[in-house]
Write a protein that holds these residues in place. Structure first.
Motif, PDB file in Angstrom:
ATOM      1  N   PRO A   1      14.819  33.792  83.771  1.00 49.47           N
ATOM      2  CA  PRO A   1      13.909  33.219  85.401  1.00 49.47           C
ATOM      3  C   PRO A   1      13.888  34.536  86.045  1.00 49.47           C
ATOM      4  O   PRO A   1      14.728  35.659  86.260  1.00 49.47           O
ATOM      5  CB  PRO A   1      15.125  32.474  86.106  1.00 49.47           C
ATOM      6  CG  PRO A   1      16.528  33.116  85.334  1.00 49.47           C
ATOM      7  CD  PRO A   1      16.040  33.227  83.808  1.00 49.47           C
ATOM      8  N   GLU A   2      12.686  34.554  86.908  1.00 50.88           N
ATOM      9  CA  GLU A   2      12.385  35.636  87.812  1.00 50.88           C
ATOM     10  C   GLU A   2      12.977  35.433  89.106  1.00 50.88           C
ATOM     11  O   GLU A   2      13.541  36.107  89.818  1.00 50.88           O
ATOM     12  CB  GLU A   2      10.526  35.890  88.057  1.00 50.88           C
ATOM     13  CG  GLU A   2      10.228  36.439  86.745  1.00 50.88           C
ATOM     14  CD  GLU A   2       8.545  36.302  86.820  1.00 50.88           C
ATOM     15  OE1 GLU A   2       8.089  36.974  87.830  1.00 50.88           O
ATOM     16  OE2 GLU A   2       8.110  35.741  85.961  1.00 50.88           O
ATOM     17  N   ASN A   3      13.138  33.995  89.517  1.00 51.95           N
ATOM     18  CA  ASN A   3      13.729  33.515  90.773  1.00 51.95           C
ATOM     19  C   ASN A   3      15.042  33.096  90.213  1.00 51.95           C
ATOM     20  O   ASN A   3      14.968  31.868  90.285  1.00 51.95           O
ATOM     21  CB  ASN A   3      12.606  32.563  91.377  1.00 51.95           C
ATOM     22  CG  ASN A   3      13.301  31.911  92.578  1.00 51.95           C
ATOM     23  OD1 ASN A   3      14.198  32.705  93.125  1.00 51.95           O
ATOM     24  ND2 ASN A   3      13.114  30.789  93.026  1.00 51.95           N
TER      25      ASN A   3
ATOM     26  N   ASN B   1      16.313  38.907  89.397  1.00 51.76           N
ATOM     27  CA  ASN B   1      15.159  38.776  88.599  1.00 51.76           C
ATOM     28  C   ASN B   1      15.411  39.133  87.096  1.00 51.76           C
ATOM     29  O   ASN B   1      15.442  40.297  86.803  1.00 51.76           O
ATOM     30  CB  ASN B   1      14.175  39.393  89.150  1.00 51.76           C
ATOM     31  CG  ASN B   1      12.630  39.315  88.433  1.00 51.76           C
ATOM     32  OD1 ASN B   1      12.736  39.021  87.386  1.00 51.76           O
ATOM     33  ND2 ASN B   1      11.579  39.638  89.359  1.00 51.76           N
ATOM     34  N   GLY B   2      15.346  38.213  86.172  1.00 57.37           N
ATOM     35  CA  GLY B   2      15.790  38.455  84.843  1.00 57.37           C
ATOM     36  C   GLY B   2      14.586  39.278  84.145  1.00 57.37           C
ATOM     37  O   GLY B   2      15.003  39.783  83.175  1.00 57.37           O
ATOM     38  N   LYS B   3      13.425  39.244  84.645  1.00 53.44           N
ATOM     39  CA  LYS B   3      12.407  40.102  83.877  1.00 53.44           C
ATOM     40  C   LYS B   3      12.631  41.600  84.310  1.00 53.44           C
ATOM     41  O   LYS B   3      12.188  42.251  83.507  1.00 53.44           O
ATOM     42  CB  LYS B   3      11.020  39.732  84.512  1.00 53.44           C
ATOM     43  CG  LYS B   3      10.918  38.093  84.030  1.00 53.44           C
ATOM     44  CD  LYS B   3       9.597  38.053  82.999  1.00 53.44           C
ATOM     45  CE  LYS B   3       9.679  37.010  82.075  1.00 53.44           C
ATOM     46  NZ  LYS B   3       9.536  35.492  83.078  1.00 53.44           N
TER      47      LYS B   3
ATOM     48  N   GLU C   1      18.084  45.147  85.406  1.00 56.20           N
ATOM     49  CA  GLU C   1      19.020  45.865  84.369  1.00 56.20           C
ATOM     50  C   GLU C   1      20.168  45.359  84.194  1.00 56.20           C
ATOM     51  O   GLU C   1      20.811  45.217  83.252  1.00 56.20           O
ATOM     52  CB  GLU C   1      19.357  47.353  84.765  1.00 56.20           C
ATOM     53  CG  GLU C   1      18.075  48.091  85.057  1.00 56.20           C
ATOM     54  CD  GLU C   1      17.680  48.904  83.733  1.00 56.20           C
ATOM     55  OE1 GLU C   1      18.284  49.607  83.269  1.00 56.20           O
ATOM     56  OE2 GLU C   1      16.265  48.486  83.452  1.00 56.20           O
ATOM     57  N   GLU C   2      20.742  44.582  85.243  1.00 53.63           N
ATOM     58  CA  GLU C   2      21.994  43.616  85.154  1.00 53.63           C
ATOM     59  C   GLU C   2      21.764  42.472  84.341  1.00 53.63           C
ATOM     60  O   GLU C   2      20.741  41.837  84.512  1.00 53.63           O
ATOM     61  CB  GLU C   2      22.461  43.417  86.616  1.00 53.63           C
ATOM     62  CG  GLU C   2      22.530  44.477  87.448  1.00 53.63           C
ATOM     63  CD  GLU C   2      23.609  45.641  86.999  1.00 53.63           C
ATOM     64  OE1 GLU C   2      24.541  45.270  86.517  1.00 53.63           O
ATOM     65  OE2 GLU C   2      23.463  46.695  87.312  1.00 53.63           O
ATOM     66  N   LYS C   3      23.130  42.102  83.700  1.00 50.88           N
ATOM     67  CA  LYS C   3      23.116  40.933  83.027  1.00 50.88           C
ATOM     68  C   LYS C   3      23.118  39.756  84.154  1.00 50.88           C
ATOM     69  O   LYS C   3      23.676  39.720  85.115  1.00 50.88           O
ATOM     70  CB  LYS C   3      24.345  40.886  81.868  1.00 50.88           C
ATOM     71  CG  LYS C   3      24.449  41.503  80.966  1.00 50.88           C
ATOM     72  CD  LYS C   3      25.554  41.257  79.929  1.00 50.88           C
ATOM     73  CE  LYS C   3      25.150  41.722  78.593  1.00 50.88           C
ATOM     74  NZ  LYS C   3      25.660  42.958  78.391  1.00 50.88           N
ATOM     75  N   GLY C   4      22.706  38.588  83.634  1.00 53.68           N
ATOM     76  CA  GLY C   4      22.388  37.546  84.567  1.00 53.68           C
ATOM     77  C   GLY C   4      23.709  36.606  84.574  1.00 53.68           C
ATOM     78  O   GLY C   4      24.434  36.175  85.323  1.00 53.68           O
TER      79      GLY C   4
END
Ligand code: SAT
Ligand code: MN
Length: 587
Positions: free
Chosen positions: A347-349, A359-361, A364-367
């Protein structure tokens, strides 16, 4: 709901309520109406978040305290009267001392809260293998999770009212103060106390605490075994069913193996795989001298990251309804969940597991936290075996030990006999994962994948394995596997996942005595041509490398095994004999 009339139960609940001082005590009967109410309450209190009910019906989202995301082995203790009964691999505190210390922490900790009393059964209630527990908790998350992971229903209350024995489980999230977190087991009193955590493995007391730590202790006394093992059913085109158990440390792919999807080639040949269990086995010897297993759980508490359409489509389907997701990332556009390697479309949002905008796109961090989990009903699993629902034991043909080992362990080998297999299990090691607090990727010895879960002295536990072998006229064959061997470039050499069936079918052929093998110092290895690699893109030399035993590495392995063993005051001679034999063959 019929009330609990068992005097022992009521006296104990009263005593615990006097200690913890909740505003009220609510009994859980597992009915849909009651659980629906509690779900609503959990949303109102903010403890849980409702997910998109069209896409994920019945699914909830839960976030733990960022410091409370995995089992805590340092704070897990076994409280037996004698220190040697807990053994050198467990943290030990004398029972009186631990009760005194924890009573202070529990004193008044539920003021202003509700205490939920959850009668539950591990194993289908009323069956030969099943055991009852009652968990008292101030956490709604625990109530909803226990209703998924264990059998919570009227039948359990009826059995208690008929006088059934039960494990006394007390939990409070208290202030989730990590300095005062304890997960304490009192095997001599059939009691578990857990405080200051709200993470699954520390607080769903039916699982690791009862089904493994207390279970292993009871198994030793009563002549059965509680093991950290999945149970897999394999049927051929004639419909003949075979069952295997597999012991792997946490987060080493047990759930994936338990829900394995056969490669097309094997599907065409008529093979079918079903899941009996993904984490815990209770095993008893049948009248025919074989070993029988049940899965005492009623749901799956699986690692989310890495679960995807390719690695484990069955687990994905399992989590599409009535599931609790813990510490994964959220997609705020459609209020669904996401985790690393779910798909290529983060997800971006979004919101990460800590609740921060994400923002997954671009991030750098893991979601999702690497140990983020799904808690899903076993009945949701498309491959769940019929035997799961009956709670009757299934006869085990093979026991598989395995772990994550980049170099030392070959793809597969078979023990020469039961005692050799017990030695192999006792000597197994694996690289650590995010399932427990501490460093990830360090090789540690983890006998039978039970190091964090054996509720008594591990030397006695090895002896129990040897003794069980003596009682079986037709014991399972024992194997060791390593799906995680890497090449010079640190790339996995074996494809794993569904292709692991190729190795399992070799094992079953060995169980039937229908295929030959090569004897190595470690045990019997396959001839490369006996692993069916049809429609698999693997070079013969890679298979050769996967099976190679490197003597230099094994000299170090042996030193590591000896060092691990040196903490025990004694070991069964069957184990030391097998170590001596290996040493002689490797030098
Ligand atoms: O956290 S649990 O102990 O329940 C799962 C695992 O680590 O195997
Ligand atoms: Mn586990």
């Amino acid at each position: 709901m019929t009330m609990v009339t068992n005097q022992l139960v009521n006296d104990w609940v009263k005593e615990m309520a006097e200690l913890t001082k909740p505003d009220e005590v609510v009994w859980i009967d597992g009915s849909k109406e009651q659980l629906d109410e509690i779900r609503k309450l959990s949303l109102a209190t903010g403890e849980m978040i409702e997910l998109n009910q069209e896409k994920l019906p019945g699914c909830l989202y839960y976030r733990t305290n960022p410091k409370d995301v995995a089992r805590d082995e340092k704070r897990t203790v076994i409280c037996t009267s004698r220190k040697e009964d807990a053994g050198p691999t467990n943290n030990w505190v004398a029972p009186e001392e631990m009760y005194a210390k924890m009573s202070k922490l529990f004193d008044g900790c539920m003021k202003g809260r509700t205490m939920y009393a959850i009668p539950f059964s591990m194993g289908v209630p009323g069956t030969e293998f099943a055991k009852i527990g009652i968990e008292l908790t101030d956490s709604i998350y625990v109530v909803l999770s226990m209703a998924i992971m264990t059998h919570v229903n009227q039948k359990v209350i009826d059995l208690l009212n008929e006088g059934a024995d039960f494990t006394k489980c007390l939990h409070s999230k208290a202030q989730i103060n990590e300095q005062e977190k304890y997960i304490a087991h009192f095997p001599e009193d059939n009691t578990i106390w857990s405080i200051n955590s709200a993470y699954g493995g520390n607080v769903l007391l039916g699982k690791k605490c009862l089904a493994l730590r207390i279970g292993s202790y009871l198994g030793k006394q009563e002549g059965w075994m509680a093991e950290h093992m999945l149970i897999l059913k394999i049927e051929n085109k004639e419909g003949e069913a075979k069952y295997v158990c597999g012991a792997f440390p946490s987060a080493c792919g047990k759930t994936n193996l338990a829900m394995l999807t056969p490669p097309d080639y094997f599907k065409k040949k008529g093979y079918k795989i079903s899941t009996v269990g993904d984490d815990i086995s209770w095993l008893r010897i049948g009248d025919d001298g074989r070993l029988y297993a049940v899965n005492p759980e009623n749901g799956f508490f699986g690692v989310a990251p890495g679960t995807n359409e390719k690695s484990n489509p069955n687990a994905l389907r399992t989590t599409h309804k009535n599931t609790i997701f813990t510490n994964v990332a959220r997609n705020l556009d459609d209020n669904t969940v996401w985790w690393e390697k779910l798909d290529k479309n983060p997800p971006e949002n979004g919101e990460d597991w800590l609740g921060n905008p994400w923002n997954g796109k671009t991030s750098e961090e893991k979601g999702a936290h690497p140990n983020s989990r799904f808690t899903a009903p076993a009945a949701n699993c498309p491959t769940i075996a019929d035997e799961f629902a009956t709670g009757e034991g299934v006869p085990i043909s093979a026991i598989i030990f395995g772990g994550r080992r980049a170099k030392a362990e070959p793809l597969v080998y078979q023990a020469r006999d039961w005692n050799h297999g017990v030695f192999i299990g006792s000597a197994m090691a694996s690289e650590t994962t995010a399932a427990a607090n501490g460093k990830v990727g360090v090789v540690r010895h983890d006998p039978m994948a039970m190091l964090p879960f054996c509720g008594y002295n591990m030397a006695e536990y090895f002896q129990h394995w040897i003794d069980m072998g003596k009682k079986m006229t037709n014991p399972p064959q024992i194997f060791h596997v390593n799906w995680f061997r890497t090449d010079e470039n640190d790339e996995f050499m074996w494809p794993g996942f569904g292709d692991n069936l190729r190795v399992i079918l070799w094992m079953l052929n060995r169980c039937e005595g229908s295929v030959d093998a090569v004897e190595t110092p470690l045990g019997y290895e396959p001839k490369a041509e006996d692993i069916d690699t049809n429609e698999l893109d693997i070079e013969p030399e890679v298979l050769g490398k996967l099976l190679r035993v490197d003597k230099e590495i094994w000299k170090e392995e042996i030193a590591g095994i000896e060092e691990f063993y040196s903490q025990f005051e004694w070991l069964p001679e069957e184990i030391t004999e097998n170590l001596d034999r290996l040493k002689a063959q490797i030098s």
